[in-house]
Design a protein around this motif. Structure first.
Motif, short mmCIF file in Angstrom:
data_model
loop_
_atom_site.label_atom_id
_atom_site.label_comp_id
_atom_site.label_asym_id
_atom_site.label_seq_id
_atom_site.Cartn_x
_atom_site.Cartn_y
_atom_site.Cartn_z
N VAL A 142 0.84 -1.20 0.00
CA VAL A 142 0.00 0.00 0.00
C VAL A 142 0.88 1.25 0.00
CG1 VAL A 142 -1.84 1.27 1.17
CG2 VAL A 142 -1.84 -1.24 1.19
N ASN A 143 1.66 1.47 1.06
CA ASN A 143 2.54 2.63 1.08
C ASN A 143 3.69 2.45 2.05
OD1 ASN A 143 1.75 3.56 3.79
ND2 ASN A 143 -0.19 4.18 2.85
N GLY A 144 4.72 3.25 1.85
CA GLY A 144 5.83 3.38 2.78
C GLY A 144 5.97 4.85 3.13
N SER A 145 6.44 5.16 4.34
CA SER A 145 6.47 6.57 4.75
C SER A 145 7.50 6.83 5.83
CB SER A 145 5.09 7.00 5.25
OG SER A 145 4.72 6.23 6.38
N VAL A 146 7.88 8.11 5.93
CA VAL A 146 8.73 8.59 7.02
C VAL A 146 8.13 9.90 7.53
CG1 VAL A 146 10.84 7.54 6.11
CG2 VAL A 146 10.24 9.86 5.43
N LYS A 173 12.68 6.07 11.46
CA LYS A 173 11.50 5.20 11.48
C LYS A 173 10.83 5.22 10.11
CE LYS A 173 10.17 5.17 16.36
NZ LYS A 173 9.12 5.52 17.35
N VAL A 174 10.54 4.04 9.60
CA VAL A 174 9.86 3.88 8.32
C VAL A 174 8.63 3.01 8.53
CG1 VAL A 174 10.05 3.09 5.92
CG2 VAL A 174 12.06 4.02 7.10
N ALA A 175 7.49 3.47 8.04
CA ALA A 175 6.25 2.67 8.12
C ALA A 175 6.01 2.01 6.78
CB ALA A 175 5.07 3.56 8.50
#
Length: 302
Positions: A128-132, A264-266
């Motif tokens: 779905v997605n990756g984020s910082v 941190k990476v989601a």
């Protein structure tokens, strides 16, 4: 199956899965995992058996559970199935997989195979997605609030709103996606692999995603009022009108945070630490997913 996903009784879900597969004459092994920490080990065992028996590997749970199982399936050649049982279920919905458990299991039996795109940040999968930045913080707070108040969309949305009232310091990122690197001061960077999520906030990059590209969404808003203004535009599907949002499609993007040894990476709702630089890239034919066969409906079981 992640027994903690969704707001339905896990016993009932397990019973439905067993009934539909048994009625279809399919042999299966169902692992019921109560904690997310055990999903990866169980998924590896499922992949091992599936390769031995020419079977499929199925993830039953929310997008985070599906992500963890997909990480183990990627590169093995095993067909992959999903039974969406989470809060938002973006991955399953974007591929037309029913949210009703019985109907989703029927898709496993009567569906067809489709190659689907996977996103990677370094070696970590995101569907779905990756984020910082702010978004990983929102996800951490959301999980804590869900454990207290329940796993519903309302709890998730209210949790995000409360978290945005105290936004974290701005991130300084250098982005390398072409000949000319750019530096951005942002509150969050979201890398999307899901056209449905982009459509819901009104960003045109949904047309590029899943066609060999990902979409970067950089939010430059500062302070509570700018964040709430962006949230209001997103709710009206007009995020593209915000002067505080920059979005663009890409095939590969390298992200270097200023003066950070780790960040941190989601990825699909799961937060982990990674060491920069972060390399986001698309894997166009990463998974062999079982999807509904609408063209073959009414023609009998394959």
């Amino acid at each position: 199956m992640n027994a903690g996903s969704g707001d339905r009784d896990a016993d009932s879900r397990e019973q439905v899965i067993a009934q539909v597969l048994s009625r279809a004459g399919r042999t299966f092994t169902l692992w019921r995992v109560g904690k997310s920490t055990g999903i990866a080990d169980t998924a590896r065992e499922a992949v091992r058996l599936a390769r031995q028996q020419e079977g499929i590997v199925v993830a039953a749970g929310g997008d985070g559970t599906i992500n963890t199982v997909a990480q183990e399936v990627l590169g093995t050649g095993c067909p992959f199935g999903v039974l969406p049982q989470g809060t938002f279920n973006y991955f399953g919905r974007s591929h037309g997989i029913p949210l009703d458990t019985a109907e989703a299991v029927e898709t496993l039996v009567r569906g067809r195979l489709r190659l689907v795109q996977v996103g990677l940040v370094n070696d970590k999968v995101f569907l779905v997605n990756g984020s910082v930045g702010l978004y990983p913080r929102i996800l951490e707070k959301r999980e804590a609030h869900k454990q207290i108040f329940g796993r519903t969309r309302l709890v998730a949305l209210l949790s995000a709103l409360v978290t945005m009232l105290t936004p974290p310091p701005q991130l300084v990122l250098t982005l390398h996606g072409g000949d000319n690197p750019s530096m951005l001061h942002i509150s969050t960077l979201l890398v999307e692999n899901n056209p449905l999520q982009l459509e819901e906030v009104g960003l045109h990059e949904s047309d590029a995603v899943q066609k060999g590209e990902l979409a970067a969404v950089a939010v430059k808003a500062k302070g509570v009022w700018q964040m709430l203004g962006g949230l209001a535009l997103a709710a009206m599907r007009r995020l593209r009108d915000s002067e505080k949002v920059v979005s663009f499609p890409f095939v590969q993007l390298t992200v270097r945070p200023l003066r950070r040894r780790r960040i941190k990476v989601a990825t699909d709702g799961e937060v982990n630490w990674q060491v920069p630089p972060l390399v986001f890239k698309a894997v166009p034919h990463g998974l062999l997913l079982i999807v509904p066969d609408h063209e073959g409906e009414g023609k009998g079981e394959p």
